[in-house]
Structures are given as C-alpha cells and as structure tokens.
Scaffold this motif. Sequence first.
Motif, PDB file in Angstrom:
ATOM      1  N   LYS A 123       0.835  -1.206   0.000  1.00 26.60           N
ATOM      2  CA  LYS A 123       0.000   0.000   0.000  1.00 26.60           C
ATOM      3  C   LYS A 123       0.873   1.261   0.000  1.00 26.60           C
ATOM      4  O   LYS A 123       0.576   2.233  -0.704  1.00 26.60           O
ATOM      5  CB  LYS A 123      -0.912   0.000   1.233  1.00 26.60           C
ATOM      6  N   ALA A 124       1.914   1.217   0.807  1.00 25.12           N
ATOM      7  CA  ALA A 124       2.823   2.375   0.855  1.00 25.12           C
ATOM      8  C   ALA A 124       3.538   2.569  -0.476  1.00 25.12           C
ATOM      9  O   ALA A 124       3.671   3.695  -0.962  1.00 25.12           O
ATOM     10  CB  ALA A 124       3.844   2.174   1.974  1.00 25.12           C
ATOM     11  N   GLU A 125       3.961   1.465  -1.098  1.00 22.86           N
ATOM     12  CA  GLU A 125       4.703   1.527  -2.363  1.00 22.86           C
ATOM     13  C   GLU A 125       3.904   2.220  -3.459  1.00 22.86           C
ATOM     14  O   GLU A 125       4.447   2.999  -4.251  1.00 22.86           O
ATOM     15  CB  GLU A 125       5.080   0.113  -2.795  1.00 22.86           C
ATOM     16  N   LYS A 126       2.589   1.983  -3.493  1.00 21.28           N
ATOM     17  CA  LYS A 126       1.736   2.573  -4.529  1.00 21.28           C
ATOM     18  C   LYS A 126       1.631   4.089  -4.400  1.00 21.28           C
ATOM     19  O   LYS A 126       1.361   4.781  -5.384  1.00 21.28           O
ATOM     20  CB  LYS A 126       0.341   1.958  -4.464  1.00 21.28           C
ATOM     21  N   LEU A 127       1.842   4.609  -3.198  1.00 21.80           N
ATOM     22  CA  LEU A 127       1.659   6.045  -2.961  1.00 21.80           C
ATOM     23  C   LEU A 127       2.954   6.847  -3.089  1.00 21.80           C
ATOM     24  O   LEU A 127       2.911   8.077  -3.065  1.00 21.80           O
ATOM     25  CB  LEU A 127       1.090   6.265  -1.554  1.00 21.80           C
ATOM     26  N   LEU A 128       4.071   6.157  -3.218  1.00 22.18           N
ATOM     27  CA  LEU A 128       5.363   6.847  -3.158  1.00 22.18           C
ATOM     28  C   LEU A 128       6.012   7.011  -4.521  1.00 22.18           C
ATOM     29  O   LEU A 128       5.849   6.182  -5.410  1.00 22.18           O
ATOM     30  CB  LEU A 128       6.315   6.075  -2.239  1.00 22.18           C
ATOM     31  N   ARG A 129       6.795   8.091  -4.626  1.00 15.64           N
ATOM     32  CA  ARG A 129       7.570   8.340  -5.841  1.00 15.64           C
ATOM     33  C   ARG A 129       8.947   7.692  -5.719  1.00 15.64           C
ATOM     34  O   ARG A 129       9.447   7.460  -4.627  1.00 15.64           O
ATOM     35  CB  ARG A 129       7.745   9.847  -6.057  1.00 15.64           C
ATOM     36  N   GLU A 130       9.561   7.451  -6.851  1.00 19.50           N
ATOM     37  CA  GLU A 130      10.873   6.810  -6.883  1.00 19.50           C
ATOM     38  C   GLU A 130      11.909   7.694  -6.183  1.00 19.50           C
ATOM     39  O   GLU A 130      11.912   8.914  -6.342  1.00 19.50           O
ATOM     40  CB  GLU A 130      11.301   6.570  -8.335  1.00 19.50           C
ATOM     41  N   GLY A 131      12.767   7.078  -5.383  1.00 21.60           N
ATOM     42  CA  GLY A 131      13.830   7.825  -4.713  1.00 21.60           C
ATOM     43  C   GLY A 131      13.479   8.306  -3.329  1.00 21.60           C
ATOM     44  O   GLY A 131      14.322   8.843  -2.618  1.00 21.60           O
ATOM     45  N   SER A 132      12.234   8.139  -2.911  1.00 21.47           N
ATOM     46  CA  SER A 132      11.822   8.592  -1.587  1.00 21.47           C
ATOM     47  C   SER A 132      12.492   7.748  -0.507  1.00 21.47           C
ATOM     48  O   SER A 132      12.658   6.537  -0.645  1.00 21.47           O
ATOM     49  CB  SER A 132      10.294   8.494  -1.468  1.00 21.47           C
ATOM     50  N   CYS A 133      12.860   8.410   0.602  1.00 21.80           N
ATOM     51  CA  CYS A 133      13.472   7.701   1.728  1.00 21.80           C
ATOM     52  C   CYS A 133      12.513   6.650   2.284  1.00 21.80           C
ATOM     53  O   CYS A 133      12.927   5.545   2.628  1.00 21.80           O
ATOM     54  CB  CYS A 133      13.850   8.709   2.805  1.00 21.80           C
TER      55      CYS A 133
END
Length: 532
Positions: free
Chosen positions: A215-225
């Motif tokens: 779920k978290a992966e779907k909301l995040l942009r590439e390179g985010s900590c």
Amino acid sequence: MPKRLLIFLFLLATAVPIFAQKKDRFEQICERTSVVTSHKNLPQAFKTADSLYIAAKKPLEKVRSLILSSELYHYTGEFKKAICYSENAHSLITQMNDQEWLAYISRLLAKQYRQVGLQERSRKYIVKGLEASLKISDPQKRNEMAGLLNQEMAYYDIELGNYTNAIQYIEYSLKYFERINSQREDRTVAASYQLLGDVYFKLNDYPVSESYYRKAEKLLREGSCILGLVYNGLGGIRLKQENWKDAELYLKKAEKIADTSRSLKLKKAVYSNINDYYEGVGDDFKASLYAVKYVRAYDSIAARNQVLGIKDLESPVNKNGKKSGQLNMAKNTAIIILFISLVGLIIFFRTKQKRQRSKLRNIIRTQLRPITQKSVHIFKPSHDFEFANISVEEVAEKDSEADKRRNDSLMTFETESKLLELLEDFEKGKLYNNKGMSLSFLAGELNTNTKYLSYVINQHKSADFKTYINRLRINYIVDKLINDEKYRQYKISILADECGFSSHSKFAAVFKAVTDFSPSAYIKYLDAEKSN
C-alpha cells in the motif's frame, strides 16, 4: 458594459493577486529557500535564512525564519544546532496565541529529539503538540497535524517495543488523514502504512506486513526515503522466507536509495539486511563489507545521539525489540575481529614511526654539536652488524678470526696506539669517500698492513671494515644534509656519488640500514623540522 467599468474590473482582478503576493512574500521566500535553494546552494540557503531573521518585523516572521534555519541544519545532519533553533522558535511561539504554529514546532522538536535518541523529551513535545492541534480552527490543518503527531507517538511506542499501542496510534493517524481532501497527503499516509509494515514484521506476521508495504509503495515516488524503507522491509520478509533471489532484488533497490540518502536510519537498516543476505548465501567477504558499512552508520547514529551530552533515561526496549535490532553473534564476532586488527595495525605503525623519529632526532642532535665535541661514531655499535653484509663493490676484503688472534699476539701496544691515532686523523678527512676505498688501499695510506688495520678497526670501532667505512660515509652525508641546505636539493644519485657509493640503490640501502629512513624521507623530515 461601459469601457471604464471593464478597465476597473480588470484592475481589481489583477490587484488582488498582486496584493496577496506582496502579503505572502516572506512566506514564499521561506518556502522557496527550504524546497529549492537548499538543494541547489546550501550556503546561500543559510544566508537567506539569516537575512530573513534580521529583516523580520513580526514575531511570527522571526519564528518562521528560525524554523527555516532549524530545517536546514537538520538537513545537513547538525542536529544540535537544529534543536537549538527549534527551541528558540518554541520559546517565541509560546508567547503568542497561535496554536497551529505551536503544534507544528512541537511536532518538529518531537521528531528531532526522537532522531537523537531522547525519547522522553520527544514524547513531551508530542503531548504538547496534540493539545495544541485540537485548538486549531482550520479542520484541514487540525486533522493533518493530529495525524502527524499520532505518527510520532507510534514511533515512540515502537522504540519501547509497545507494538499494540503503536498500531493503535498509526490507525488513528490514518483516520485523521482520511478527513483531509488533498493529494499532498499521499506521502504521510504512505509513512503510516510503512510503519504498520514494520510493526507487523516485528510481530512475525509477514503476509500482513507485506500488504501494508505494498500500500505504501503505490503512494510513493521513486527515490523517496520512505520507499527505501519499504523495499528494505520487503527484502527483509524475503530473507525470512529464504527467497534469496527476490530478497536481492528488493535490497538492491533499497541500497540505491540509501546510498544517495542522508538518512542514517535507512542506511543502517539496509546495510544490516544486505549483510544478512550475503551471510545467507555464504558470501562471507561481501558480508564483512556490509558489516563495516553497518557499523559506520551505527557509530554515526551513536555519535549523533550523544551530541547534546544528555543521557537518555527512557525505559529499555523489550526482548523482542532488542533481538530484532541487533546483529547475530557471527556478525558481531566478525566486526570485533575487524576492529581489533585495525587498531593493532595502527598501533604497530605509530610505534614504529615514533621509534624512527626518536632515532632521527638523536642523529640530528649529535650532528648539531660542535665538531670538537663530536664523537667519531654517531651511531650505536651494532654487534650483529645489521648492514655489514650489504653488497658494496668498493669494499671487498674480508678478515678472519684467525687473523685477529694472530695480530693480537704480534702487535705491540705502541703500534696499536699509533694506528688508532692515524685512524682518527683519517676520520677527520674525506678520504673514506674515495670510490676505490678498500682495506688494502687504506693500509697503504696509513703505512701498515691489512692484518693490523683490520684488528684495530674490529677492536676499537666495534665493526668490520665494510661497516666502518659505510658509517663514516653516511655520517658525512648526514652532516652535509643537516648543515648545508643546498644538499637537500640534490638528487639522491648525486648524494650517493658525493660519499663514494657507485650506485643510487647501494647508497639508499646503506642509508636506510643506518638511519631507519630512506634518503628522501630523511630530507623531508629535516625540512619539516626547519619549518617548525
């Protein structure tokens, strides 16, 4: 519609944005400095923050500039300065009736104290921030701040190993975020899902943990900590399942983010998992490399935690929390051996260097004495003749023990004393630098025979002929290097020729055997002594 009315409406429509822009100019500069300038030109960002504080006319503007400085220092890893600026901002805001900014600063301090390991101080500001957030009039901002502060409370409980409480606070944060109608909250929602993934991982519930990571992966942009922590969590699950191929895939993604991130927490977590991966596949060499990386990140965090000089008096985590946060026994053993070896090497080389410097200083002191006070021999006698066996073509004759015994019985005391005086005169000159120097040559110069000469040198100079001549030559060139600076500018081959050696290599070998220094190192040391 009349033309004048149209012009009036146009001016009114354009004047409002211009007025609003002027009104919010201070805030815009702060935001631009924080988001853009800090990434392009950090020194300029600090200068801007200082200028804003000087130019601030309202208390809230001073608060905003202090927060900007705090965020910039936090970004560079200078947590002590970051906390100082945040505390100053907090002192100012408590004198004002602005609950929104009080909640914001309280949350910032809670986060900063958490990251330096002062959990109880962090919790104090979380409670203060939650109280202030309930008084914020704007529903959007109230819900956002309440959600972020519940996240902070979850971090606090995770550190203590209170996973049930942590889950409850994370669920509270998600409920608050649901009430916000903004796409900007994706990252904060993702942080809550990532936290839930971590908690269920620690509880060994891997399917639920992975569902929250996804779920978290779907909301995040590439390179985010946070995405780096998500990939690391997914890699950790695969390690537990011994799915080495997928574990490597996720951990490589996590490492790529960690290597470019300033987050020591992310680096520590990722390097620990990669170390476990290589141990699992049996690659001990790479496992040890990542163990070292882990230790560096761990030591950096420990140093950061001690930067304020305050002991953390919080309760220790429970056994499960300790177990999951430590390396296994094999890893610790490898790290300890690595550090002991490193420390041993450092001590060895420093001790050797200290001995060499001490010897060199003694040589220099001896050489700087007046000529009349000098002893003929500036070097200690060497009973094992450590450099006597160095091959030098210009001194080839050998003497035997039989010769010594025979000369001892045949030579009179007067002859021995006379020969010793002649040797002392010989040492005051430069004849020993003659490239054709040999035992027979010197015997001819002193009007004696080789047996007598060899005996006197052995008995009174504590050396054989080769060692004796080599010492005189090195003594001569050391004296020149100390007292005549131009000699330090010569090439080594010229110095070798000056004192009678036929080659650069033979000279360098004998020089190092006598002084423990190469000629070039000796010259550098003399130059350094002079500059000091």
